[in-house]
Design a protein around this motif. Structure first.
Motif, PDB file in Angstrom:
ATOM      1  N   VAL A  61      65.352  45.412  48.876  1.00 58.96           N
ATOM      2  CA  VAL A  61      63.958  45.108  48.529  1.00 58.96           C
ATOM      3  C   VAL A  61      63.010  45.813  49.489  1.00 58.96           C
ATOM      4  CG1 VAL A  61      62.199  43.298  48.428  1.00 58.96           C
ATOM      5  CG2 VAL A  61      64.470  42.912  47.443  1.00 58.96           C
ATOM      6  N   SER A  62      62.010  46.495  48.925  1.00 62.31           N
ATOM      7  CA  SER A  62      60.949  47.109  49.723  1.00 62.31           C
ATOM      8  C   SER A  62      59.677  47.119  48.883  1.00 62.31           C
ATOM      9  CB  SER A  62      61.329  48.541  50.130  1.00 62.31           C
ATOM     10  OG  SER A  62      60.288  49.127  50.875  1.00 62.31           O
ATOM     11  N   PHE A  63      58.688  46.371  49.334  1.00 63.37           N
ATOM     12  CA  PHE A  63      57.424  46.321  48.597  1.00 63.37           C
ATOM     13  C   PHE A  63      56.544  47.507  48.981  1.00 63.37           C
ATOM     14  CE2 PHE A  63      58.402  41.662  49.070  1.00 63.37           C
ATOM     15  CZ  PHE A  63      58.657  41.422  47.734  1.00 63.37           C
ATOM     16  N   SER A  64      55.832  48.037  48.017  1.00 64.88           N
ATOM     17  CA  SER A  64      54.849  49.084  48.317  1.00 64.88           C
ATOM     18  C   SER A  64      53.618  48.444  48.945  1.00 64.88           C
ATOM     19  CB  SER A  64      54.452  49.818  47.033  1.00 64.88           C
ATOM     20  OG  SER A  64      53.696  48.957  46.193  1.00 64.88           O
ATOM     21  N   ALA A  65      52.756  49.289  49.514  1.00 72.38           N
ATOM     22  CA  ALA A  65      51.543  48.777  50.156  1.00 72.38           C
ATOM     23  C   ALA A  65      50.665  48.021  49.162  1.00 72.38           C
ATOM     24  CB  ALA A  65      50.758  49.929  50.785  1.00 72.38           C
ATOM     25  N   SER A  66      50.533  48.548  47.952  1.00 71.04           N
ATOM     26  CA  SER A  66      49.688  47.878  46.951  1.00 71.04           C
ATOM     27  C   SER A  66      50.314  46.569  46.489  1.00 71.04           C
ATOM     28  CB  SER A  66      49.452  48.799  45.753  1.00 71.04           C
ATOM     29  OG  SER A  66      50.678  49.131  45.126  1.00 71.04           O
ATOM     30  N   GLU A  67      51.650  46.538  46.389  1.00 73.16           N
ATOM     31  CA  GLU A  67      52.333  45.296  46.008  1.00 73.16           C
ATOM     32  C   GLU A  67      52.155  44.230  47.088  1.00 73.16           C
ATOM     33  OE1 GLU A  67      55.944  47.120  43.223  1.00 73.16           O
ATOM     34  OE2 GLU A  67      56.258  46.832  45.376  1.00 73.16           O
ATOM     35  N   LYS A  68      52.260  44.649  48.354  1.00 71.53           N
ATOM     36  CA  LYS A  68      52.070  43.696  49.448  1.00 71.53           C
ATOM     37  C   LYS A  68      50.663  43.095  49.417  1.00 71.53           C
ATOM     38  CE  LYS A  68      55.405  44.386  53.097  1.00 71.53           C
ATOM     39  NZ  LYS A  68      55.573  44.274  54.554  1.00 71.53           N
ATOM     40  N   LEU A  69      49.673  43.932  49.164  1.00 72.85           N
ATOM     41  CA  LEU A  69      48.290  43.441  49.123  1.00 72.85           C
ATOM     42  C   LEU A  69      48.110  42.458  47.974  1.00 72.85           C
ATOM     43  CD1 LEU A  69      45.386  43.444  50.108  1.00 72.85           C
ATOM     44  CD2 LEU A  69      44.982  45.500  48.718  1.00 72.85           C
ATOM     45  N   THR A  70      48.668  42.783  46.816  1.00 70.09           N
ATOM     46  CA  THR A  70      48.547  41.900  45.651  1.00 70.09           C
ATOM     47  C   THR A  70      49.190  40.549  45.925  1.00 70.09           C
ATOM     48  OG1 THR A  70      48.572  43.787  44.142  1.00 70.09           O
ATOM     49  CG2 THR A  70      49.105  41.640  43.203  1.00 70.09           C
ATOM     50  N   ILE A  71      50.396  40.568  46.511  1.00 68.90           N
ATOM     51  CA  ILE A  71      51.094  39.314  46.816  1.00 68.90           C
ATOM     52  C   ILE A  71      50.321  38.521  47.874  1.00 68.90           C
ATOM     53  CG2 ILE A  71      53.197  38.313  47.786  1.00 68.90           C
ATOM     54  CD1 ILE A  71      54.726  40.728  46.567  1.00 68.90           C
ATOM     55  N   ALA A  72      49.836  39.203  48.902  1.00 75.54           N
ATOM     56  CA  ALA A  72      49.077  38.523  49.960  1.00 75.54           C
ATOM     57  C   ALA A  72      47.857  37.803  49.388  1.00 75.54           C
ATOM     58  CB  ALA A  72      48.647  39.531  51.023  1.00 75.54           C
ATOM     59  N   LYS A  73      47.135  38.469  48.499  1.00 77.77           N
ATOM     60  CA  LYS A  73      45.959  37.844  47.875  1.00 77.77           C
ATOM     61  C   LYS A  73      46.344  36.592  47.100  1.00 77.77           C
ATOM     62  CE  LYS A  73      43.185  42.066  47.256  1.00 77.77           C
ATOM     63  NZ  LYS A  73      42.619  43.001  46.246  1.00 77.77           N
ATOM     64  N   LEU A  74      47.424  36.690  46.318  1.00 72.81           N
ATOM     65  CA  LEU A  74      47.860  35.534  45.535  1.00 72.81           C
ATOM     66  C   LEU A  74      48.290  34.369  46.424  1.00 72.81           C
ATOM     67  CD1 LEU A  74      49.972  36.850  42.512  1.00 72.81           C
ATOM     68  CD2 LEU A  74      47.931  35.440  42.413  1.00 72.81           C
ATOM     69  N   LEU A  75      49.021  34.684  47.479  1.00 74.21           N
ATOM     70  CA  LEU A  75      49.511  33.630  48.374  1.00 74.21           C
ATOM     71  C   LEU A  75      48.359  32.860  49.009  1.00 74.21           C
ATOM     72  CD1 LEU A  75      52.405  35.566  50.162  1.00 74.21           C
ATOM     73  CD2 LEU A  75      52.668  33.672  48.540  1.00 74.21           C
ATOM     74  N   LEU A  76      47.334  33.568  49.461  1.00 77.44           N
ATOM     75  CA  LEU A  76      46.237  32.909  50.158  1.00 77.44           C
ATOM     76  C   LEU A  76      45.187  32.324  49.216  1.00 77.44           C
ATOM     77  CD1 LEU A  76      45.740  35.400  53.130  1.00 77.44           C
ATOM     78  CD2 LEU A  76      46.637  33.072  53.260  1.00 77.44           C
ATOM     79  N   GLU A  77      44.846  33.048  48.150  1.00 81.77           N
ATOM     80  CA  GLU A  77      43.733  32.618  47.298  1.00 81.77           C
ATOM     81  C   GLU A  77      44.162  31.696  46.164  1.00 81.77           C
ATOM     82  OE1 GLU A  77      41.613  36.296  46.194  1.00 81.77           O
ATOM     83  OE2 GLU A  77      40.125  35.592  47.652  1.00 81.77           O
ATOM     84  N   GLU A  78      45.377  31.887  45.636  1.00 87.54           N
ATOM     85  CA  GLU A  78      45.816  31.096  44.479  1.00 87.54           C
ATOM     86  C   GLU A  78      46.840  30.025  44.867  1.00 87.54           C
ATOM     87  OE1 GLU A  78      44.250  31.413  41.742  1.00 87.54           O
ATOM     88  OE2 GLU A  78      43.153  33.237  42.263  1.00 87.54           O
ATOM     89  N   LEU A  79      47.892  30.435  45.584  1.00 91.96           N
ATOM     90  CA  LEU A  79      48.891  29.455  46.011  1.00 91.96           C
ATOM     91  C   LEU A  79      48.371  28.607  47.171  1.00 91.96           C
ATOM     92  CD1 LEU A  79      51.732  28.534  45.259  1.00 91.96           C
ATOM     93  CD2 LEU A  79      52.641  30.136  46.942  1.00 91.96           C
ATOM     94  N   LYS A  80      47.462  29.176  47.935  1.00 96.80           N
ATOM     95  CA  LYS A  80      46.767  28.479  49.027  1.00 96.80           C
ATOM     96  C   LYS A  80      47.712  28.019  50.144  1.00 96.80           C
ATOM     97  CE  LYS A  80      42.874  27.076  46.130  1.00 96.80           C
ATOM     98  NZ  LYS A  80      42.087  28.230  46.565  1.00 96.80           N
ATOM     99  N   VAL A  81      48.627  28.893  50.547  1.00 90.69           N
ATOM    100  CA  VAL A  81      49.409  28.609  51.748  1.00 90.69           C
ATOM    101  C   VAL A  81      48.488  28.734  52.968  1.00 90.69           C
ATOM    102  CG1 VAL A  81      51.557  29.416  50.693  1.00 90.69           C
ATOM    103  CG2 VAL A  81      50.164  31.017  52.027  1.00 90.69           C
ATOM    104  N   ASP A  82      48.902  28.148  54.077  1.00 92.55           N
ATOM    105  CA  ASP A  82      48.040  28.143  55.259  1.00 92.55           C
ATOM    106  C   ASP A  82      48.046  29.470  55.996  1.00 92.55           C
ATOM    107  OD1 ASP A  82      47.217  25.207  55.398  1.00 92.55           O
ATOM    108  OD2 ASP A  82      49.391  25.050  55.229  1.00 92.55           O
ATOM    109  N   ARG A  83      49.209  30.135  56.009  1.00 92.35           N
ATOM    110  CA  ARG A  83      49.348  31.400  56.753  1.00 92.35           C
ATOM    111  C   ARG A  83      50.347  32.281  56.026  1.00 92.35           C
ATOM    112  NH1 ARG A  83      52.179  28.138  60.929  1.00 92.35           N
ATOM    113  NH2 ARG A  83      52.817  30.121  61.847  1.00 92.35           N
ATOM    114  N   ILE A  84      50.273  33.586  56.297  1.00 93.11           N
ATOM    115  CA  ILE A  84      51.272  34.507  55.753  1.00 93.11           C
ATOM    116  C   ILE A  84      51.733  35.452  56.860  1.00 93.11           C
ATOM    117  CG2 ILE A  84      50.500  34.414  53.347  1.00 93.11           C
ATOM    118  CD1 ILE A  84      48.995  37.041  53.804  1.00 93.11           C
ATOM    119  N   GLU A  85      53.031  35.668  56.918  1.00 98.12           N
ATOM    120  CA  GLU A  85      53.601  36.663  57.835  1.00 98.12           C
ATOM    121  C   GLU A  85      53.918  37.890  56.996  1.00 98.12           C
ATOM    122  OE1 GLU A  85      56.677  36.347  61.514  1.00 98.12           O
ATOM    123  OE2 GLU A  85      57.525  35.853  59.549  1.00 98.12           O
TER     124      GLU A  85
END
Length: 506
Positions: free
Chosen positions: A22-46
């Protein structure tokens, strides 16, 4: 009763990306990061490990740029190393403000990997923490191999914790790096540490090598852990990490004294996106997010759902943005079929429902699951049989070889008399039709001309879907259509032809 707020840190983009292949592209990482923080609403992301590659640097820069403009920068964390400030400089250039510093949580790792004494390690760690503080970078500290440290070198772990209690850090992170802990050990070790250091913040980081990740997380929370590290779909090295979906459901349903901010309704959406980006498929029986987990197969279960929801639990699919499904196959009863008809807005009388049920059971013997989308085709196929069955295609052999004309041998019964015929054609179905014509020619019956041949499968189906073939036939005085249904395209055409033969005989 007061509730204890627990932090949820998602490490899909860092630890989860260590899943094999598994290796995410830069754009995939950004998309996932946005979803995790804005939609799933986790407290932090590594989101990454420092100094891995130029591509990783760009991915982190994209995320920190976005996070900075949306007030999320303090929630974005990077794994860093005791490397005399190299990781700190990398983070500064990438725009990151929180480091998760990887240190040694067991004497075994310290001696054999770093070949240093505890005091040497502590001095180097303190220098990195000081450098980070001078640059405005917040520090959390990982105790790598902490679980084995507690088992085999507990005095060293407490010596390290005593040192860390004097440092300007925000969190101490306790990983079961090799996924070896039992729930009892998870509880005992975390409780022992929290009792000794009640004012320090401790995260628990579970791996799933024995499939105990969620159980260990529950035990650690009961023991007083302040935060958890989870991954979407349980991604991670070897057997992966404690999965986000199951852990969130367990906390919400079985730990009433704990509160979290995660939006469980988005779990399925985020899981499917990560599945698509990673290429790692979610097992069908994966709790909460698997394809089958909200699907009733046995007819008795669907019947029970109709009678006071006898097979419902608190684990309702709507909580996770999903709906309950009722599988159609050989284990189906009328209740399963009625549930699917309701979802499609269709109704059948008892006699027609019985016919459709029998047909689905027959199909289920060949195709394990019939989809809801197949149902209109099956109804059309079954209710289309308004004639007395005088012609039956008993068996056939279809051959297709490179360089040779396709041929068919067919056996059919017409009004209790059996015939066999053989013919060649431009294709398998053409050869079949020529063989049939030979039989009916001897009975002085002219078959209608085929004027249209249409094949379709239900929208969204797979390659093993039921296939409907609709053939339009023309006789001098009229045109008519017949349908055939099977998981094999040629067989569905043969069934449509069998219907045509019965219509002209009748």
């Amino acid at each position: 009763m007061s509730k204890r707020k627990i932090e949820i840190m998602d490490t899909t983009l860092r630890d989860g990306e260590q899943t094999s292949s598994v290796s995410f592209s830069a754009s995939e990482k950004l998309t996932i990061a946005k979803l995790l923080l804005e939609e799933l609403k986790v407290d932090r992301i590594e989101i990454a490990s420092a100094r891995v590659s130029e591509g990783e640097f760009q991915a982190v820069k994209n995320i920190t740029d976005w996070a900075s403009s949306h007030n999320y920068l303090d929630k974005v964390e990077v794994l860093s190393f005791v490397d005399q400030g190299v990781s700190i400089n990398w983070m500064i250039e990438a725009g990151a403000k929180v480091q998760n510093l990887l240190t040694k949580g067991s004497l075994n790792h310290l001696i054999h990997q770093l070949k240093k004494t505890p005091n040497q390690h502590f001095i180097e760690v303190s220098k990195v923490i000081e450098q980070a503080q001078q640059q405005g970078i917040e520090t959390n500290v990982y105790l790598e191999d902490w679980s084995n440290g507690m088992r085999n070198s507990k005095a060293y772990v407490y010596e390290f914790l005593e040192f860390l209690s004097t440092q300007p850090i925000k969190r101490i992170m306790l990983p079961d790096t090799l996924g070896v802990l039992t729930p009892k050990e998870s509880f005992d070790f975390v409780k022992e540490i929290k009792d000794k250091y009640p004012n320090l913040h401790f995260d628990f980081h579970a791996h799933n090598d024995y499939d105990l990740g969620v159980a260990n997380v529950m035990a650690a929370l009961k023991a007083g852990a302040d935060g958890l590290h989870l991954t979407v779909n349980g991604m991670g090295e070897r057997a992966g990490n404690a999965p986000m979906s199951s852990t969130i459901a367990v906390i919400n349903d079985f730990m009433p004294r704990i509160t979290i901010g995660v939006n469980e309704k988005m779990l399925f959406t985020v899981s499917k996106l990560v599945e698509n980006f990673s290429g790692v498929m979610i097992p069908a029986n994966k709790p909460i997010i698997g394809a089958n987990v909200f699907t009733q197969t046995a007819g008795i279960h669907a019947d029970g759902d109709n009678k006071k929801n006898l097979y419902f639990s608190d684990l309702m699919p709507e909580r996770f943005g999903r709906t309950r499904q009722y599988a159609l196959g050989k284990a189906s009863g009328k209740a399963n079929i009625q549930k699917n008809l309701q979802q499609l807005g269709l109704q059948l009388n008892d006699e027609d429902l019985k016919k459709v049920t029998q047909r689905i059971i027959e199909l289920g013997d060949k195709k394990q699951v019939v989809t809801k989308e197949d149902l209109p085709y099956i109804i059309s196929d079954v209710l289309d049989r308004t004639y007395e069955e005088k012609v039956k295609v008993n068996s056939y052999v279809l051959t297709h070889s490179k360089g040779l004309k396709p041929s068919t041998t067919v056996s059919l019964t017409i009004e209790e008399e059996t015939f066999e015929a053989n013919a060649q054609g431009d294709g398998q179905f053409d050869a079949f039709m020529n063989a049939i014509r030979n039989v009916f020619k001897n009975r002085k019956i002219t078959l209608p001309n085929l004027v249209d041949y249409a094949v379709r499968i239900p929208p969204g189906s797979r390659s093993d879907a039921l296939c409907e073939t609709i053939i339009t036939w023309k006789q001098p005085e009229k045109e008519f259509k017949t349908r055939g249904l099977d998981s094999d395209q040629t067989v569905s055409a043969i069934k449509a032809t069998e219907k045509m033969l019965n219509i002209i005989i009748n």
